[in-house]
Design an enzyme around this catalytic site. Structure first.
Site, PDB file in Angstrom:
ATOM      1  N   GLU A   1       0.803  -1.251  -0.224  1.00 21.08           N
ATOM      2  CA  GLU A   1      -0.100  -0.097   0.133  1.00 21.08           C
ATOM      3  C   GLU A   1       0.631   1.186   0.158  1.00 21.08           C
ATOM      4  O   GLU A   1       1.709   1.351   0.961  1.00 21.08           O
ATOM      5  CB  GLU A   1      -0.824   0.064   1.280  1.00 21.08           C
ATOM      6  CG  GLU A   1      -1.895   1.139   1.291  1.00 21.08           C
ATOM      7  CD  GLU A   1      -2.703   1.100   2.317  1.00 21.08           C
ATOM      8  OE1 GLU A   1      -3.500   2.035   2.668  1.00 21.08           O
ATOM      9  OE2 GLU A   1      -2.883   0.305   3.237  1.00 21.08           O
TER      10      GLU A   1
ATOM     11  N   ASP B   1      -5.292   9.334   8.852  1.00 20.40           N
ATOM     12  CA  ASP B   1      -4.157   9.337   9.523  1.00 20.40           C
ATOM     13  C   ASP B   1      -3.558   9.593  10.771  1.00 20.40           C
ATOM     14  O   ASP B   1      -3.898  10.734  11.163  1.00 20.40           O
ATOM     15  CB  ASP B   1      -2.901   9.570   8.269  1.00 20.40           C
ATOM     16  CG  ASP B   1      -3.063   9.076   7.017  1.00 20.40           C
ATOM     17  OD1 ASP B   1      -3.464   7.855   7.061  1.00 20.40           O
ATOM     18  OD2 ASP B   1      -2.692   9.713   6.087  1.00 20.40           O
TER      19      ASP B   1
END
Length: 258
Positions: free
Chosen positions: A46, A57
């Site tokens: 990824e 995030d």
């Protein structure tokens, strides 16, 4: 080969997908890092695209994105570098990007360019599944899978809808929050993963919070594999390459699913 087929055709154990931030430390490190992770046994990779407002995030990946942005890394740069690396690796690449860079690039042009760069799939965490169906309707995605996310709070009706149209793999979010490392997962997680895996037409990978070998084995035994981000980003940034190799190797000790 389609992304789901590549994940299922691993030779042993459960799937392990490490996340790295493109351009962290400069783009010159990107292809060598992909080659190194493939040699360690990564099933797919990824690849994060740096973005100034990474709402999904946690602090470790956000910091990596900021470092990449300080190097001036853009989506175009990353796709160009992947094209330059053609033939140097065979592990599938899944881009993780937010919607704004895709819009700025141009949606149709993005998929065309991503496919030309060897990208197998894309994850867009700030794009709801239902809206993705409308946004990408009638667009030739050139075989690039749009990977859906399922959370612990998703209703069964919504999960059924997502599974009926899932492609690539289903990203099963293991935490009720942003990315990061955790030592305690919700009590209902394993049953949730088993249920998804039994019903899904494509592999189910668990991600968010994974950072220990026992977690890889436990979660990997309940689904088709794991995605590990913050631990990988932090370890590579600190030069702890052996820690990464050890974690990836732990996936090979888990029985093959499906």
């Amino acid at each position: 080969m389609r992304l789901d087929e590549a994940i299922r055709q691993r030779s042993e154990g459960t799937a392990f997908v490490p996340y790295i931030m493109a351009g962290d430390g400069g783009l010159d490190h990107l292809i060598p890092t992909i080659e190194r992770l493939e040699a360690m046994g990564a099933t797919a990779i990824e690849l994060g695209i740096p973005f100034s407002d990474p709402v999904a995030d946690g602090p470790i990946i956000e910091a990596a994105g900021m470092r990449a942005l300080e190097h001036g890394v853009t989506l175009t740069d990353v796709l160009d570098r992947l094209i330059e690396g053609t033939g140097r690796f065979s592990v599938p690449i899944v881009l993780m990007t937010y919607l704004n860079p895709v819009f700025r690039f141009g949606v149709e042009r993005f998929f065309e360019r991503a496919a030309a760069s060897g990208v197998s799939g894309v994850i867009i965490p700030d794009l709801p599944f239902e809206e993705s169906l409308d946004l990408f309707a009638g667009i030739d995605r050139h075989g690039v899978a749009v990977v859906p996310l399922v959370t612990l709070t998703s209703s069964q009706t919504r999960i059924d809808t997502i599974l009926s149209q899932a492609e690539g793999f289903v990203y099963a979010v293991t935490l009720k929050g942003t990315t990061g490392k955790t030592d305690v997962f919700p009590d209902e997680l394993l049953d949730h993963l088993r249920s998804l895996t039994e019903r899904s037409p494509v592999p189910v990978l668990a991600g968010f919070g994974v950072h220990r070998t026992d977690q890889v084995r436990t979660l990997g035994s309940a689904c088709d594999g794991v995605v590990v981000g913050s631990f990988i980003v932090e370890a590579l940034h600190a030069g702890r390459v052996q820690d990464v190799a050890t974690l990836i190797a732990s996936a090979r000790t888990v029985g093959v699913k499906k």
